[in-house]
Design a protein around this motif. Structure first.
Motif, PDB file in Angstrom:
ATOM      1  N   LEU A  56     -39.566 -49.028   4.156  1.00 46.12           N
ATOM      2  CA  LEU A  56     -40.628 -49.519   3.798  1.00 46.12           C
ATOM      3  C   LEU A  56     -41.019 -50.276   2.475  1.00 46.12           C
ATOM      4  O   LEU A  56     -41.961 -51.180   2.552  1.00 46.12           O
ATOM      5  N   ASP A  57     -40.279 -49.774   1.458  1.00 46.00           N
ATOM      6  CA  ASP A  57     -40.336 -50.662   0.275  1.00 46.00           C
ATOM      7  C   ASP A  57     -40.401 -52.089   0.314  1.00 46.00           C
ATOM      8  O   ASP A  57     -41.040 -52.665  -0.657  1.00 46.00           O
ATOM      9  N   SER A  58     -39.559 -52.796   1.137  1.00 45.58           N
ATOM     10  CA  SER A  58     -39.536 -54.178   1.181  1.00 45.58           C
ATOM     11  C   SER A  58     -40.515 -55.009   2.200  1.00 45.58           C
ATOM     12  O   SER A  58     -40.610 -55.948   2.138  1.00 45.58           O
ATOM     13  N   ALA A  59     -40.941 -53.843   2.845  1.00 47.47           N
ATOM     14  CA  ALA A  59     -41.871 -54.464   4.072  1.00 47.47           C
ATOM     15  C   ALA A  59     -43.190 -55.055   3.438  1.00 47.47           C
ATOM     16  O   ALA A  59     -43.707 -54.670   2.505  1.00 47.47           O
ATOM     17  N   ARG A  72     -43.097 -53.661  11.468  1.00 56.04           N
ATOM     18  CA  ARG A  72     -42.855 -52.138  11.142  1.00 56.04           C
ATOM     19  C   ARG A  72     -43.726 -51.524   9.877  1.00 56.04           C
ATOM     20  O   ARG A  72     -43.655 -50.261   9.623  1.00 56.04           O
ATOM     21  N   PHE A  73     -44.530 -52.505   9.449  1.00 53.40           N
ATOM     22  CA  PHE A  73     -45.318 -52.096   8.223  1.00 53.40           C
ATOM     23  C   PHE A  73     -46.170 -50.876   8.626  1.00 53.40           C
ATOM     24  O   PHE A  73     -46.200 -49.796   7.907  1.00 53.40           O
ATOM     25  N   PHE A  74     -47.370 -51.110   9.273  1.00 48.95           N
ATOM     26  CA  PHE A  74     -48.471 -50.129   9.768  1.00 48.95           C
ATOM     27  C   PHE A  74     -47.760 -48.821  10.469  1.00 48.95           C
ATOM     28  O   PHE A  74     -48.239 -47.754  10.230  1.00 48.95           O
ATOM     29  N   VAL A  88     -45.856 -45.709  -2.246  1.00 46.51           N
ATOM     30  CA  VAL A  88     -44.492 -45.598  -2.287  1.00 46.51           C
ATOM     31  C   VAL A  88     -44.039 -44.995  -3.809  1.00 46.51           C
ATOM     32  O   VAL A  88     -43.464 -44.062  -3.668  1.00 46.51           O
ATOM     33  N   ARG A  89     -44.985 -45.520  -4.715  1.00 46.44           N
ATOM     34  CA  ARG A  89     -44.724 -44.860  -6.158  1.00 46.44           C
ATOM     35  C   ARG A  89     -45.145 -43.304  -6.304  1.00 46.44           C
ATOM     36  O   ARG A  89     -44.434 -42.718  -6.791  1.00 46.44           O
TER      37      ARG A  89
END
Ligand code: FE2
Length: 196
Positions: free
Chosen positions: A96-99, A105-107, A50-51
């Motif tokens: 996805l940032d909070s997953a 939903r993550f993968f 994400v970063r």
């Protein structure tokens, strides 16, 4: 995909390709980690993705796309396509940032991110970067690398899908969101603040 970055001082094309390789390695590590129960590792890789992707997208919007618009015949079209791809990517990354790795939903979410980024990288390396190299001289490519490097230093480390993508507004908004994001990164990377 076979170009190797060897120069001590990379030019803009080499810098962007090096970013792409780093992200591809993170994708492969996350794929491997998804087959294990190493949740902590999965979360760390996801946060790095994400970063890195947020920073890369912001630097391209602030520095690369305005240069394409100025320097290439079809620069406006190429830059507009890049902005549209980034918009979809940043929306996904924000979701996805909070997953967490255990979430449904993550993968699937990160696999969609991989698809978008791999298509974006293929297009950029096959079409955009070779044309840029042809249009700019080597000195300009070094200057552009410097500008990209500075933009990355100030870029937000989280996705901000609704932030403007044009540089004048982006730099001001980017500086403010960057400060907030980097403060959050420090807090999140401190063990006692980890969510689990
Ligand atoms: Fe890129």
């Amino acid at each position: 995909m076979s170009q190797t970055v060897t120069a001590a001082r990379p030019d803009a094309v080499e810098l962007l390709i090096a970013d792409h390789r780093t992200v591809e390695q993170l994708f492969q590590q996350l794929e491997l980690a998804s087959k294990t129960s190493a949740v902590e590792n999965q979360r760390d890789l996801a946060q790095r993705l994400v970063r890195d992707l947020s920073v890369h997208a912001a630097a391209e919007e602030q520095v690369l796309y305005p240069t394409l618009r100025r320097s290439l015949d079809e620069g406006d079209r190429l830059a507009d396509e890049g902005v549209a791809e980034h918009a979809e990517l940043k929306q996904l990354l924000a979701d996805l940032d909070s997953a967490q790795p255990g979430d449904d939903r993550f993968f699937p979410g990160f696999r969609r991110v991989m698809e978008i980024v791999r298509a974006h990288v293929a297009e950029e390396e096959a079409t955009v970067l070779p044309r840029l190299r042809q249009a700019l001289g080597q000195d300009a490519l070094y200057e552009l690398a410097e500008a990209l490097f500075n933009a990355k230093r100030l870029a937000p480390t989280r996705p901000h899908p609704h932030a403007p993508t044009r540089p004048s507004a982006n730099i001001v908004v980017g500086a403010a969101t960057s400060f907030t994001d980097r403060t959050r990164d420090v807090i999140r990377d401190t063990p006692m603040f980890r969510s689990r």
